[in-house]
Design a protein around this motif. Structure first.
Motif, PDB file in Angstrom:
ATOM      1  N   ALA A  41      14.112  -7.267  18.534  1.00 54.12           N
ATOM      2  CA  ALA A  41      13.313  -6.185  17.952  1.00 54.12           C
ATOM      3  C   ALA A  41      13.514  -6.169  16.443  1.00 54.12           C
ATOM      4  CB  ALA A  41      13.711  -4.843  18.554  1.00 54.12           C
ATOM      5  N   GLN A  42      12.604  -5.507  15.773  1.00 53.37           N
ATOM      6  CA  GLN A  42      12.681  -5.379  14.319  1.00 53.37           C
ATOM      7  C   GLN A  42      12.751  -3.901  13.972  1.00 53.37           C
ATOM      8  OE1 GLN A  42       8.994  -7.557  13.910  1.00 53.37           O
ATOM      9  NE2 GLN A  42      10.071  -9.250  12.958  1.00 53.37           N
ATOM     10  N   SER A  43      13.458  -3.567  12.897  1.00 48.64           N
ATOM     11  CA  SER A  43      13.584  -2.167  12.521  1.00 48.64           C
ATOM     12  C   SER A  43      13.641  -2.031  11.013  1.00 48.64           C
ATOM     13  CB  SER A  43      14.837  -1.559  13.153  1.00 48.64           C
ATOM     14  OG  SER A  43      15.995  -2.148  12.598  1.00 48.64           O
ATOM     15  N   LEU A  44      13.295  -0.842  10.562  1.00 48.66           N
ATOM     16  CA  LEU A  44      13.449  -0.490   9.158  1.00 48.66           C
ATOM     17  C   LEU A  44      13.413   1.019   9.029  1.00 48.66           C
ATOM     18  CD1 LEU A  44      10.328   0.269   8.338  1.00 48.66           C
ATOM     19  CD2 LEU A  44      10.205  -2.101   7.725  1.00 48.66           C
ATOM     20  N   PRO A 139      10.350 -12.496  20.564  1.00 51.30           N
ATOM     21  CA  PRO A 139      11.143 -12.193  19.365  1.00 51.30           C
ATOM     22  C   PRO A 139      10.213 -11.880  18.207  1.00 51.30           C
ATOM     23  CG  PRO A 139      11.073 -14.552  19.745  1.00 51.30           C
ATOM     24  CD  PRO A 139      10.366 -13.909  20.902  1.00 51.30           C
ATOM     25  N   GLY A 140      10.658 -11.006  17.335  1.00 47.57           N
ATOM     26  CA  GLY A 140       9.874 -10.710  16.137  1.00 47.57           C
ATOM     27  C   GLY A 140       9.831 -11.921  15.219  1.00 47.57           C
ATOM     28  N   ASN A 141       8.845 -11.944  14.347  1.00 43.45           N
ATOM     29  CA  ASN A 141       8.740 -13.026  13.364  1.00 43.45           C
ATOM     30  C   ASN A 141       8.266 -12.450  12.034  1.00 43.45           C
ATOM     31  OD1 ASN A 141       5.873 -12.817  13.397  1.00 43.45           O
ATOM     32  ND2 ASN A 141       5.792 -14.141  15.186  1.00 43.45           N
ATOM     33  N   ALA A 142       8.039 -13.294  11.069  1.00 41.96           N
ATOM     34  CA  ALA A 142       7.652 -12.818   9.737  1.00 41.96           C
ATOM     35  C   ALA A 142       6.339 -12.036   9.773  1.00 41.96           C
ATOM     36  CB  ALA A 142       7.546 -14.004   8.776  1.00 41.96           C
ATOM     37  N   ASN A 143       5.376 -12.476  10.588  1.00 44.44           N
ATOM     38  CA  ASN A 143       4.098 -11.761  10.664  1.00 44.44           C
ATOM     39  C   ASN A 143       4.264 -10.359  11.227  1.00 44.44           C
ATOM     40  OD1 ASN A 143       2.646 -13.910   9.632  1.00 44.44           O
ATOM     41  ND2 ASN A 143       2.204 -14.756  11.645  1.00 44.44           N
ATOM     42  N   THR A 144       5.061 -10.223  12.282  1.00 43.22           N
ATOM     43  CA  THR A 144       5.234  -8.901  12.863  1.00 43.22           C
ATOM     44  C   THR A 144       6.067  -8.001  11.959  1.00 43.22           C
ATOM     45  OG1 THR A 144       7.083  -9.694  14.210  1.00 43.22           O
ATOM     46  CG2 THR A 144       4.892  -9.685  15.233  1.00 43.22           C
ATOM     47  N   GLY A 150       3.935  -2.869   6.581  1.00 44.54           N
ATOM     48  CA  GLY A 150       2.657  -2.209   6.284  1.00 44.54           C
ATOM     49  C   GLY A 150       2.653  -0.774   6.789  1.00 44.54           C
ATOM     50  N   LEU A 151       3.207  -0.546   7.980  1.00 42.74           N
ATOM     51  CA  LEU A 151       3.336   0.812   8.506  1.00 42.74           C
ATOM     52  C   LEU A 151       4.191   1.648   7.569  1.00 42.74           C
ATOM     53  CD1 LEU A 151       3.205   3.079  10.638  1.00 42.74           C
ATOM     54  CD2 LEU A 151       5.122   1.930  11.802  1.00 42.74           C
ATOM     55  N   LYS A 152       5.292   1.092   7.115  1.00 42.02           N
ATOM     56  CA  LYS A 152       6.185   1.783   6.182  1.00 42.02           C
ATOM     57  C   LYS A 152       5.413   2.198   4.935  1.00 42.02           C
ATOM     58  CE  LYS A 152      10.207   0.751   3.221  1.00 42.02           C
ATOM     59  NZ  LYS A 152      11.113   1.851   3.422  1.00 42.02           N
ATOM     60  N   SER A 153       4.656   1.277   4.370  1.00 42.65           N
ATOM     61  CA  SER A 153       3.894   1.559   3.155  1.00 42.65           C
ATOM     62  C   SER A 153       2.867   2.672   3.387  1.00 42.65           C
ATOM     63  CB  SER A 153       3.208   0.277   2.677  1.00 42.65           C
ATOM     64  OG  SER A 153       2.392   0.540   1.571  1.00 42.65           O
ATOM     65  N   ARG A 154       2.117   2.583   4.498  1.00 45.70           N
ATOM     66  CA  ARG A 154       1.099   3.602   4.788  1.00 45.70           C
ATOM     67  C   ARG A 154       1.720   4.976   4.979  1.00 45.70           C
ATOM     68  NH1 ARG A 154      -0.720  -0.680   7.508  1.00 45.70           N
ATOM     69  NH2 ARG A 154       0.213  -0.062   9.474  1.00 45.70           N
ATOM     70  N   ALA A 155       2.812   5.060   5.726  1.00 43.22           N
ATOM     71  CA  ALA A 155       3.450   6.351   5.985  1.00 43.22           C
ATOM     72  C   ALA A 155       4.029   6.945   4.702  1.00 43.22           C
ATOM     73  CB  ALA A 155       4.526   6.209   7.055  1.00 43.22           C
ATOM     74  N   GLU A 156       4.622   6.100   3.866  1.00 39.31           N
ATOM     75  CA  GLU A 156       5.256   6.600   2.650  1.00 39.31           C
ATOM     76  C   GLU A 156       4.232   7.032   1.590  1.00 39.31           C
ATOM     77  OE1 GLU A 156       8.039   3.523   1.512  1.00 39.31           O
ATOM     78  OE2 GLU A 156       9.552   4.272   2.930  1.00 39.31           O
ATOM     79  N   GLN A 157       3.028   6.471   1.632  1.00 33.02           N
ATOM     80  CA  GLN A 157       1.998   6.844   0.653  1.00 33.02           C
ATOM     81  C   GLN A 157       1.650   8.330   0.719  1.00 33.02           C
ATOM     82  OE1 GLN A 157      -1.335   4.262   1.322  1.00 33.02           O
ATOM     83  NE2 GLN A 157      -0.408   2.536   0.272  1.00 33.02           N
ATOM     84  N   THR A 158       1.694   8.904   1.907  1.00 29.40           N
ATOM     85  CA  THR A 158       1.291  10.283   2.072  1.00 29.40           C
ATOM     86  C   THR A 158       2.458  11.227   2.365  1.00 29.40           C
ATOM     87  OG1 THR A 158       0.847   9.934   4.413  1.00 29.40           O
ATOM     88  CG2 THR A 158      -1.010   9.642   2.905  1.00 29.40           C
TER      89      THR A 158
END
Length: 164
Positions: A41-44, A139-144, A150-158
């Protein structure tokens, strides 16, 4: 002496008035679940609330025409149907000859305003929504990971929160 009794009586009256008023409190937020990050999994961390993360994820999926198959307070699941023959997936996971093959992306999130942990995992599903459904964790990869960023960027914009 009379003056000091008057002051004491006024102070007692004032204290009684103040103590009888209800003190406004902030509404209690629901307890947030603890998240684990399974292998693959991937996380941030996102500088936004869980509600803002969910809204950004659902809005993005809708804009792309990706079906949201589950939407809960702390989890969103989206699926993309795989069309056409895919010999590589057939070789890796077997044929999906009794139903659709889909890529399922699950994003779980928890936190508080301005600090949300998001965990993304993926699976390929053979014969989706049939008695022969099979799920294989990917497994996650660079694309995922780019998608999660991108989700992080969209959520943080607002969010109105300082970026993390």
């Amino acid at each position: 002496m009379r003056q000091s009794l008057t002051v004491v009586a006024l102070a007692a009256t004032l204290a009684a008035c103040q103590s009888s008023r209800p003190v406004p409190t902030a509404p209690a937020l629901p307890a947030q679940p603890a998240l684990s990050v399974p292998a693959g999994a991937q996380s941030l961390t996102i500088a936004a609330s869980p509600e803002q993360v969910r809204a950004a994820l659902v809005e993005s999926a809708q804009q792309r025409g990706t079906p949201v198959v589950q939407q809960d307070a702390n989890m969103v699941v989206i699926e993309r149907k795989m069309t056409g023959a895919n010999p590589a997936l057939d070789a890796e996971f077997g044929a999906s000859d009794n139903g659709d093959r889909v890529i399922r992306v699950r994003v779980r999130f928890t936190g508080e305003p301005c600090n949300t942990l998001a965990v993304q995992d993926l699976a390929v599903i053979n014969n989706a929504r049939t008695a022969l459904e099979q799920s294989f964790v990917l497994p996650g990869n660079a694309n995922t990971m780019d998608s999660l960023k991108g989700l992080k960027s969209r959520a943080e914009q607002t969010s109105g929160c300082p970026a993390v």
